[in-house]
Write a protein that holds these residues in place. Structure first.
Motif, PDB file in Angstrom:
ATOM      1  N   ILE A  65     -12.906  -2.099  11.196  1.00 54.63           N
ATOM      2  CA  ILE A  65     -11.999  -2.021  12.354  1.00 54.63           C
ATOM      3  C   ILE A  65     -11.420  -3.402  12.595  1.00 54.63           C
ATOM      4  CG2 ILE A  65     -13.867  -2.405  14.045  1.00 54.63           C
ATOM      5  CD1 ILE A  65     -12.345  -0.507  15.912  1.00 54.63           C
ATOM      6  N   SER A  66     -10.171  -3.444  13.023  1.00 57.40           N
ATOM      7  CA  SER A  66      -9.591  -4.754  13.337  1.00 57.40           C
ATOM      8  C   SER A  66      -9.944  -5.107  14.779  1.00 57.40           C
ATOM      9  CB  SER A  66      -8.072  -4.716  13.159  1.00 57.40           C
ATOM     10  OG  SER A  66      -7.503  -3.942  14.179  1.00 57.40           O
ATOM     11  N   SER A  99      -8.205  -6.190  17.094  1.00 57.91           N
ATOM     12  CA  SER A  99      -7.239  -5.742  18.112  1.00 57.91           C
ATOM     13  C   SER A  99      -7.510  -4.301  18.560  1.00 57.91           C
ATOM     14  CB  SER A  99      -5.825  -5.884  17.573  1.00 57.91           C
ATOM     15  OG  SER A  99      -5.737  -5.303  16.295  1.00 57.91           O
ATOM     16  N   LYS A 100      -8.234  -3.530  17.726  1.00 59.77           N
ATOM     17  CA  LYS A 100      -8.515  -2.144  18.115  1.00 59.77           C
ATOM     18  C   LYS A 100      -9.910  -2.009  18.712  1.00 59.77           C
ATOM     19  CE  LYS A 100      -5.432  -0.155  14.757  1.00 59.77           C
ATOM     20  NZ  LYS A 100      -5.399  -0.205  13.291  1.00 59.77           N
ATOM     21  N   ALA A 121     -10.295  -0.667  22.478  1.00 58.62           N
ATOM     22  CA  ALA A 121     -10.117   0.785  22.638  1.00 58.62           C
ATOM     23  C   ALA A 121     -11.362   1.523  22.164  1.00 58.62           C
ATOM     24  CB  ALA A 121      -8.893   1.227  21.857  1.00 58.62           C
TER      25      ALA A 121
END
Lengths: 196, 181
Positions: free
Chosen positions: A106-107, A109-110, A113
């Protein structure tokens, strides 16, 4: 002044009387040259304006448990594990990782969420434990970014959880469970298996 | 009598509002200005802090012990721990409790330390002033191992609450760091 008797008004009145009788003296105003004052003031002003920095470093508070190796039994279903590899890649899995439930990349930035979604799943709401496994080789800035994202995720999570009321009618308190652990060889093997 | 000279008409600008504002700004800046602490002034390195989203919690100015993990300015491969104290009055007392600190460092607010010294200094700091807060001010380029070790030293010496020193992320930087990801 004769017979003044200590009363203050009489001599004053006499004085005033004199002044009235005299020709009015023209008042002489005076001027002070303010130039040097303004010079110095401007000099100081520019000095302070150029040397002041308004930006101060901020802090991120951390609390660590006193015992390092104390074993705590937890339900695997209530675990969310994040792994930061030596290559600064971030993986996550829920519960126990195996063939059917491999760690997923997962990056950052995510991440926010994801944290919000997993924390608000009805089955594990307010009980989810987030474990962040960090490789010693990972970059410190990346670690702080992850911690920051998780901190930011706390805001909507807490908001959603505290909306509910418990049986006493009081709002539910958010209990954040978070821990940092080193990334072990086994974890690395698990990730390599995932890469195949 | 000579001819009456015409008086030249000069003009006057009222400088009062200008001076008012100037003084106001000057006093404001003078009162808000702070001098570098001694520990800061002795720094031989620049720390590029990790950037995070804006926060209002600021670094306290008093009763603070900072563990700097920095890369040397001149030798980029040289990473080391530094220990800095903001309470100048306590410095000597704390250093005297740690035999590893040489006497010539007693007037320094920031010293280069190894892991053993760091642990002893933390313990000494807490024994002199138990309200001391700890902060880890590390360079964003270092490996996490350095920070992990510092955290374990803090834990072993009964300092369970500490702070990471960070900088506010500015608009442009955010985009850049997101791109990297």
């Amino acid at each position: 002044m004769a017979g003044g008797g200590g009363a203050l008004e009489i001599p004053e009145r006499q004085k005033r009387g004199k002044i009235v009788r005299r020709k009015k003296k023209k008042r002489i105003g005076f001027r002070i040259d303010l130039t040097p004052l303004v010079d110095i003031t401007f000099l100081l002003l520019t000095f302070f304006m150029f040397t002041t920095t308004m930006l101060k470093p901020q802090i991120m508070e951390m609390r660590i448990p006193p015992e390092m190796y104390a074993k705590v039994e937890v339900r695997a279903s209530e675990l969310l594990t994040l792994m930061l590899t030596p290559e600064n890649k971030l993986y996550w899995y829920k519960g126990i990782a195996d063939q059917n439930n491999p760690p997923q990349e997962i990056s950052i930035s995510k991440l926010r969420a994801l944290a919000i979604e997993k924390n608000l799943e009805p089955t594990v709401k307010n009980r989810l434990i987030t474990v962040l496994k960090i490789s010693p080789e990972a970059n410190y800035a990346r670690v702080v970014e992850i911690l920051d994202e998780l901190n930011q995720a706390e805001i909507p999570i807490t908001e959603a959880i505290t909306k509910e009321v418990d049986e006493k009618g009081e709002p539910v308190k958010r209990q954040r469970k978070f821990t940092i652990a080193p990334l072990t060889e086994e974890d690395l093997k698990l990730l390599q298996g995932e890469g195949k | 009598m000579p001819k009456i000279k015409k008086k030249r008409m000069g003009f006057v600008i009222d400088l009062t509002p200008l001076v008012d504002i100037t003084f106001l700004l000057l006093t404001f800046l003078m009162f808000t200005a702070k001098f570098k602490s001694e520990a800061e002034a002795e720094k031989q390195f620049t720390i590029r802090r990790p950037t995070v989203s804006p926060d209002t919690t600021k670094l306290p100015e008093r009763d603070l012990a900072i563990i700097n993990i920095a890369i040397d300015d001149k030798v980029p491969t040289d990473t080391s721990y530094y220990y800095g104290l903001t309470n100048t009055k306590d410095i000597q007392q704390i250093y005297q409790l740690v035999p590893e600190v040489p006497a010539e460092f007693y007037n320094k607010a920031l010293i280069k330390v190894d892991t053993v010294m760091l642990g002893k200094l933390i313990r000494a700091t807490l024994s002199v002033r138990s309200s001391t807060r700890f902060a880890i001010d590390a360079d964003r380029r270092i490996r996490f191992k350095w920070v992990e070790d510092a955290m374990n030293i803090l834990r072993r010496n009964r300092a369970f609450v500490f702070n990471f020193v960070t900088d506010k992320r500015r608009g442009g930087e955010e985009e850049k760091s997101m791109e990297k990801k």
